[in-house]
Design a protein around this motif. Structure first.
Motif, PDB file in Angstrom:
ATOM      1  N   GLU A 158      -7.284   4.914  -0.781  1.00  0.00           N
ATOM      2  CA  GLU A 158      -6.343   5.757  -0.047  1.00  0.00           C
ATOM      3  C   GLU A 158      -5.004   5.919  -0.761  1.00  0.00           C
ATOM      4  OE1 GLU A 158      -6.167   4.109   3.876  1.00  0.00           O
ATOM      5  OE2 GLU A 158      -8.280   4.590   4.311  1.00  0.00           O
ATOM      6  N   THR A 159      -4.727   5.062  -1.760  1.00  0.00           N
ATOM      7  CA  THR A 159      -3.496   5.234  -2.546  1.00  0.00           C
ATOM      8  C   THR A 159      -3.650   6.290  -3.636  1.00  0.00           C
ATOM      9  OG1 THR A 159      -4.015   3.501  -4.173  1.00  0.00           O
ATOM     10  CG2 THR A 159      -2.897   2.814  -2.140  1.00  0.00           C
ATOM     11  N   ARG A 160      -4.876   6.696  -3.917  1.00  0.00           N
ATOM     12  CA  ARG A 160      -5.221   7.794  -4.823  1.00  0.00           C
ATOM     13  C   ARG A 160      -4.827   7.571  -6.290  1.00  0.00           C
ATOM     14  NH1 ARG A 160      -2.883  13.030  -3.201  1.00  0.00           N
ATOM     15  NH2 ARG A 160      -4.415  13.837  -4.675  1.00  0.00           N
TER      16      ARG A 160
ATOM     17  N   LYS B  95       0.808  -1.218   0.000  1.00  0.00           N
ATOM     18  CA  LYS B  95       0.000   0.000   0.000  1.00  0.00           C
ATOM     19  C   LYS B  95       0.843   1.271   0.000  1.00  0.00           C
ATOM     20  CE  LYS B  95      -3.825   2.299   2.403  1.00  0.00           C
ATOM     21  NZ  LYS B  95      -4.787   2.203   3.534  1.00  0.00           N
ATOM     22  N   GLU B  96       1.807   1.351   0.887  1.00  0.00           N
ATOM     23  CA  GLU B  96       2.640   2.556   0.945  1.00  0.00           C
ATOM     24  C   GLU B  96       3.448   2.731  -0.330  1.00  0.00           C
ATOM     25  OE1 GLU B  96       5.049   2.722   4.402  1.00  0.00           O
ATOM     26  OE2 GLU B  96       3.352   2.884   5.800  1.00  0.00           O
TER      27      GLU B  96
ATOM     28  N   GLU C  82       1.133   4.176  -2.894  1.00  0.00           N
ATOM     29  CA  GLU C  82       0.942   5.608  -2.619  1.00  0.00           C
ATOM     30  C   GLU C  82       2.138   6.405  -3.125  1.00  0.00           C
ATOM     31  OE1 GLU C  82      -1.291   6.674   1.280  1.00  0.00           O
ATOM     32  OE2 GLU C  82      -0.121   4.879   1.732  1.00  0.00           O
TER      33      GLU C  82
END
Length: 314
Positions: A228-230, A194-195, A198
């Motif tokens: 949330e990663t847009r 996830k990070e 992002e």
């Protein structure tokens, strides 16, 4: 409503090329995209061909069967030492990454400004699997997580380099293919990917391009984290409910999908394809949406089926 199905082997055969030519010669890739845009009223051109552009640039041997997906013939990463010794390639010098960059340049020259061109890179988990093997990476998520974290960090560097090169070549959108993510839990996605998504997506946006995330399969369990990663666009495969995807991704993310590429687009007759298309489009009338198959349109799909899909969307 925009129309942009994923076409690879189908595009090659429709234009008279083998899949091997399509994946290894940027001129064949460009010609195939241009013909499909013209014949099927597509609203964008793409550089997607196969998963092994970066893998080849890292040093793996890739072969090109005439009528099958290119094959990676070796595993490069078997240990932490292999990761430490792996050099990030110069994407302008490696043959296969340069070939895709040249495709972007030629498409932009042929299309001029204003027509979207979608570049393509492997996502960090998918490229890790390409380098070390799917089973090895999935096993090490549990057995040796530091191995997976280190390999993902290495692949992220090249993902950024390759994305930047394609934006500089003329691409407006960068597709990020991370198909293996559908096979991991939401918890493991958060821990390992996830990070990095992002970070990668923010970097691509900083270049002035948009991000299109492609994860084959059922990503229902990942939708809230993906939001949330847009990314700007998310491909939605046929087994994911479009209403649920809209609810969890929100209004600002464009969903692309999601007719079943085999059971509907390939196997139904044109009348039934038109009916399924109209039903989907009517449902999406007031929502951000791009019409496509849930995944790649198969090589055996009759051209009339794709035309029926496009005509029904107008």
């Amino acid at each position: 409503m925009d129309f942009h199905p994923i076409l690879m082997h189908f595009a090659a055969r429709h234009t008279g090329f083998t899949y091997g030519q399509f994946a290894s010669d940027y001129k064949a890739l460009v010609e195939s995209n241009l013909k499909c845009m013209e014949d099927f009223g597509m609203d964008a051109a793409g550089l997607i061909s196969d998963p092994y552009r970066e893998t080849s640039a890292f040093g793996a041997r890739v072969t090109f069967p005439e009528e099958a997906v290119p094959r990676c013939m070796e595993i490069l990463i078997r240990s932490r030492e292999d990761i430490d010794n792996l050099k990030n390639p110069d994407v302008y010098k490696a043959e296969r990454t340069l070939d895709r960059i040249r495709a972007g340049e030629l498409l932009r020259k042929e299309l001029g400004p204003g027509v979207p061109i979608i570049g393509w890179i492997e996502g960090p988990l998918a490229e890790s699997c390409d380098l070390a093997g799917v089973n090895e990476v999935l096993l090490n998520i549990f057995m040796e997580p530091d191995f997976v974290h280190s390999l993902i960090e290495k692949t992220l560097v090249t993902a950024k380099d390759f994305a930047r090169a394609q934006v500089e070549a003329g691409c407006d959108i960068i597709g990020v293919g991370d198909a293996i993510c559908s096979q991991v839990s939401a918890e493991n996605y958060r821990e390992f990917v996830k990070e990095k998504h992002e970070e990668l997506f923010a970097y691509i946006r900083s270049l002035g391009a948009r991000v299109k995330l492609h994860i084959c399969g059922n990503i229902s369990h990942l939708l809230e984290d993906i939001r949330e990663t847009r990314p700007d666009i998310v491909d939605i495969d046929w087994m994911v409910d479009m209403d649920e995807a809209h609810e969890k991704l929100g209004e600002n993310i464009i969903r692309c999908g999601n007719l079943d590429p085999v059971a509907v687009i390939q196997d139904k007759n044109p009348e039934l394809i038109a009916s399924a298309t109209k039903l989907l489009c009517e449902k999406e009338t007031d929502r951000a949406f791009i019409l496509s198959g849930g995944c790649e349109v198969t090589v055996n799909t009759p051209s009339a089926h794709l035309k029926a899909m496009r005509d029904a969307s107008l």
